[in-house]
Enzyme design. Sequence first.
Site, PDB file in Angstrom:
ATOM      1  CE  LYS A 192      39.403   1.374  12.166  1.00 41.05           C
ATOM      2  NZ  LYS A 192      40.181   1.737  10.864  1.00 41.05           N
ATOM      3  CD  GLU A 266      32.893  12.540   0.760  1.00 42.40           C
ATOM      4  OE1 GLU A 266      33.080  12.571  -0.335  1.00 42.40           O
ATOM      5  OE2 GLU A 266      32.050  13.235   1.507  1.00 42.40           O
ATOM      6  CB  CYS A 300      39.103   7.924  -3.353  1.00 42.44           C
ATOM      7  SG  CYS A 300      39.113  10.323  -3.170  1.00 42.44           S
ATOM      8  CD  GLU A 397      38.785   2.815  -5.568  1.00 41.98           C
ATOM      9  OE1 GLU A 397      38.172   1.996  -4.411  1.00 41.98           O
ATOM     10  OE2 GLU A 397      39.155   3.466  -5.377  1.00 41.98           O
TER      11      GLU A 397
HETATM   12  P1  NAD Z   1      37.964   0.464   3.864  1.00 44.12           P
HETATM   13  O1  NAD Z   1      36.931   0.401   3.468  1.00 44.12           O
HETATM   14  O2  NAD Z   1      38.692  -1.686   3.697  1.00 44.12           O
HETATM   15  O3  NAD Z   1      38.802   0.654   5.259  1.00 44.12           O
HETATM   16  C1  NAD Z   1      38.835   2.014   5.296  1.00 44.12           C
HETATM   17  C2  NAD Z   1      38.642   2.437   6.994  1.00 44.12           C
HETATM   18  O4  NAD Z   1      37.342   1.313   7.365  1.00 44.12           O
HETATM   19  C3  NAD Z   1      39.973   1.605   7.438  1.00 44.12           C
HETATM   20  O5  NAD Z   1      40.338   2.860   8.797  1.00 44.12           O
HETATM   21  C4  NAD Z   1      39.684   0.494   8.228  1.00 44.12           C
HETATM   22  O6  NAD Z   1      40.024   0.223   9.235  1.00 44.12           O
HETATM   23  C5  NAD Z   1      38.081   0.252   8.563  1.00 44.12           C
HETATM   24  N1  NAD Z   1      37.547  -0.398   8.281  1.00 44.12           N
HETATM   25  C6  NAD Z   1      37.552  -1.335   8.259  1.00 44.12           C
HETATM   26  N2  NAD Z   1      35.954  -2.056   7.633  1.00 44.12           N
HETATM   27  C7  NAD Z   1      35.644  -1.719   8.578  1.00 44.12           C
HETATM   28  C8  NAD Z   1      34.344  -1.692   9.060  1.00 44.12           C
HETATM   29  N3  NAD Z   1      33.628  -3.104   8.513  1.00 44.12           N
HETATM   30  N4  NAD Z   1      33.290  -1.097   9.897  1.00 44.12           N
HETATM   31  C9  NAD Z   1      34.857  -0.203  10.212  1.00 44.12           C
HETATM   32  N5  NAD Z   1      35.020  -0.123   9.826  1.00 44.12           N
HETATM   33  C10 NAD Z   1      35.850  -0.936   9.413  1.00 44.12           C
HETATM   34  O7  NAD Z   1      39.504   1.241   3.008  1.00 44.12           O
HETATM   35  P2  NAD Z   1      41.285   1.702   2.362  1.00 44.12           P
HETATM   36  O8  NAD Z   1      42.066   0.076   1.861  1.00 44.12           O
HETATM   37  O9  NAD Z   1      41.584   1.947   4.185  1.00 44.12           O
HETATM   38  O10 NAD Z   1      41.235   2.547   1.525  1.00 44.12           O
HETATM   39  C11 NAD Z   1      40.866   2.350   0.396  1.00 44.12           C
HETATM   40  C12 NAD Z   1      39.236   3.131  -0.502  1.00 44.12           C
HETATM   41  O11 NAD Z   1      39.274   4.576   0.300  1.00 44.12           O
HETATM   42  C13 NAD Z   1      39.238   2.930  -2.093  1.00 44.12           C
HETATM   43  O12 NAD Z   1      38.129   2.801  -2.085  1.00 44.12           O
HETATM   44  C14 NAD Z   1      39.139   4.342  -2.296  1.00 44.12           C
HETATM   45  O13 NAD Z   1      38.214   5.275  -3.317  1.00 44.12           O
HETATM   46  C15 NAD Z   1      38.567   5.285  -0.978  1.00 44.12           C
HETATM   47  N6  NAD Z   1      38.507   6.669  -0.086  1.00 44.12           N
HETATM   48  C16 NAD Z   1      37.864   7.318  -0.842  1.00 44.12           C
HETATM   49  C17 NAD Z   1      38.118   9.088  -0.674  1.00 44.12           C
HETATM   50  C18 NAD Z   1      36.765  10.087  -0.898  1.00 44.12           C
HETATM   51  O14 NAD Z   1      36.878  10.957  -0.344  1.00 44.12           O
HETATM   52  N7  NAD Z   1      35.921   9.373  -1.808  1.00 44.12           N
HETATM   53  C19 NAD Z   1      39.414   9.355  -0.467  1.00 44.12           C
HETATM   54  C20 NAD Z   1      40.255   8.435  -0.199  1.00 44.12           C
HETATM   55  C21 NAD Z   1      40.071   6.860  -0.140  1.00 44.12           C
END
Ligand code: NAD
Length: 790
Positions: A192, A266, A300, A397
């Site tokens: 997803k 991650e 990230c 962050e």
């Molecule tokens: P997010 O956690 O809000 O969402 C990430 C994904 O999870 C989306 O697809 C979202 O629809 C889904 N999601 C949200 N709530 C959920 C739940 N309760 N259950 C299951 N799925 C759910 O993050 P974001 O705002 O989309 O992305 C930014 C974050 O991602 C930042 O914190 C960034 O650091 C992190 N990130 C980490 C890496 C890494 O490799 N460590 C890489 C890229 C981004």
Amino acid sequence: MNILDRYHAMDYGPAPEARNEADAWLAARDFGKALFIGGEWKAASGGKTFDTSEPSSGKLLAKVSDATAADIDAAVAAAAKALPKWSASSGYARAKVLYAIGRAMQRHQRLFAVLETIDNGKPIRESRDIDVPLAIRHFIHHAGWAQALDRDFPGHEGVGVVGQIIPWNFPLLMLAWKIAPALAAGCTVVLKPAEFTPLTSILFAEICERAGVPKGVVNIVQGGPEAGASIVNHPGIHKIAFTGSSEVGKIIRKATAGSGKKLSLELGGKSAFIVFEDADLDSAVEGLVDGIWFNQGQVCCAGSRLLVQEGIADALIAKVKARMSRLRVGSPLDKNTDIGPLVDLTQLDRVKGLVAEGARQGAVCWQPDAALPSTGYYHLPTLATGVSPANILAQEEVFGPVLATMTFRNTEEAIELANNTRYGLAASVWSENVNLALHVAPQLKAGVVWVNGTNMFDAACGFGGYRESGFGREGGREGMFEYLAAKLPLGPVIKPATISAQPVEQSDGDAIDRTAKLFIGGKQVRPDGNYSLAVATAKGKLAGEVGLGSRKDIRDAVSAARACKAWPEATAYNRCQVLYYLAENLSGRAGEFSARLVQLTGVSAKAARDEVEQSIERLFLYAGLADKFEGRVHQPPARAVTLALHEPVGVVGIVAPDTSPLLGLISLVAPALAMGNTVVAVPSERYPLLATDLYQVIEYSDVPAGAINIVTGRTAELAGVLAKHDDVDGLWVFADADTCAKAEAESIGNLKRVWSGNGRGLDWASDEAAGDAFLRRAVEVKNVWVPYGD
Ligand code: NAD
């Protein structure tokens, strides 16, 4: 106007990337049928859609099917149906499919890049030169792993159906990081994407159709948190791979507790960018541009905390401001643009709010004097100085183009400031003195360290975090392990301990009464609560009493384990020697331990002797492996080598099983020690005397104080205290199912790495219950990138 004036007056003309192909693709697609399930394009079962719009204009791009729980069911069913054939196919067959995906993506490289930029807002230079080529490299690299499974991962098999959830900041690249290793390992997937950026995943699904991916092997569903939660909670899924915020990562850790699902997380970061006074400042400034303004800081591992040595702070800040003034903010489709819009209005508002709060807390926020485009979610690059370590801009962050600056006086202070965060994803170290850089890198609590560089990635080099940046690695050998399960020999189901309910008859011996204490910080100490626990012989008589450890005792033991620097800093040879001493001293008392096993567990004398002998053998094994389970050196396609170092996880809590109480305890404690971890062990609740009898063995074996701590008491209670303790980095639990599930759920405070038997023990006597599978749990892999050349 003379030539010099003309030269200074020169500016960049517009250089827009054509978007007609992308617009034609957008116009031709039916986004009301955007769910790719079992090789078919489906509408959401409820008929609902969500909007995806263009960050540079706010205009609607598409109304995309919003998957319901029923659609997730259908996708999991399709993945389960495809699994047997796909996992049984040859490595060569899977390699050909992965290669075909990579080649097909190459043929549509520009369309991917333009669509990514339109949907996410990232400058076309980045999507064209970084995101898309790296995504392709991932598929081609993993074609090789598909064929190398038997060679490189003997005794492993694919985990099965995998649920994958990704964020919006690198939509295609994160998809590649997830799907490529899963397919190589013989898994099938339900992925997803994030709701802000569905487009390139839809184009990718079209590529899967064309590249001959069998129906159901790759399923791509669209939607938001609800669809994500349906994946996380689906009983038909064997592993969840999540990239996103630490907040959602913790929700997922809790939701999957006790389910037996494998999990990799991650998560976010607050990475340090450390500039020492002997650094090449101009290179460091260019590094910063890539470190914090790449993808508008929505990265990230963004180097969002600049730590600069005091003596050069003014000079560096002046250069940074001059460079910021030349960053071009504008249309992301313009090839000269450095900074595009943020992904969405909500993200823009969040970043503005954090900057305002940072300023309120005392930071001085500076922005270059540049005009913003009239539409879109733009934020100027921002430099915050005078930032205190507690300022929100130093701790949270931001996920935007905001750099928080602090100064340090010496190396120790730099390391302390760098580690002063709950995250641990990445760090950059800038110094012309490679000795200094390589002295600092191992001391940084971060999964990736770049020396004189930043944001370097490659499919062959693992990427992932420590602490609240999550666990697991993506890329390379470590990344493959995330999609494979070691075939460990399972033992019996573990029942909850019931000792407290058993009346214990008085012993009939006339030996002098001896009460075993706890073993903390190298000393035998009384339990804080001053209560004892009676231990029964196999015949129900009193064998002795042990201290009833409590929360306070675990806290003391964890402090002692944390304070012990001598063990993690010891050479591998030194650790090897100490483990041999333990074996030697246990061997000297083998008869006594055999008798104890017979007395407590009722096994035959021969079985008891075998268990003691195997325990000694296992200590020998890990003594020998202490200096052999080493990291690797990778050679990415860059002028750099990547040192994949094995580092200890840190303080590891071990809740040992009742079955084979001596061998089980040693089989867990020895590999943890071999890799330099310090241990807080909770021995079997029923047979703790086997652990307390070890105190003297430990005392005679040159084990530094605090390296091994033993707290006897009630398994469920002490496991819970270890799980909730934020200074415990790893927790291995072999207890009843309920205790295991609670330990996983309660570990979310600091996202410690939990290894749970899910209510099953192992067959500890089996040769397979030892070796690399255990050592791998005992290390974190840190990838240190070291560039070379002038
Ligand atoms: P997010 O956690 O809000 O969402 C990430 C994904 O999870 C989306 O697809 C979202 O629809 C889904 N999601 C949200 N709530 C959920 C739940 N309760 N259950 C299951 N799925 C759910 O993050 P974001 O705002 O989309 O992305 C930014 C974050 O991602 C930042 O914190 C960034 O650091 C992190 N990130 C980490 C890496 C890494 O490799 N460590 C890489 C890229 C981004």
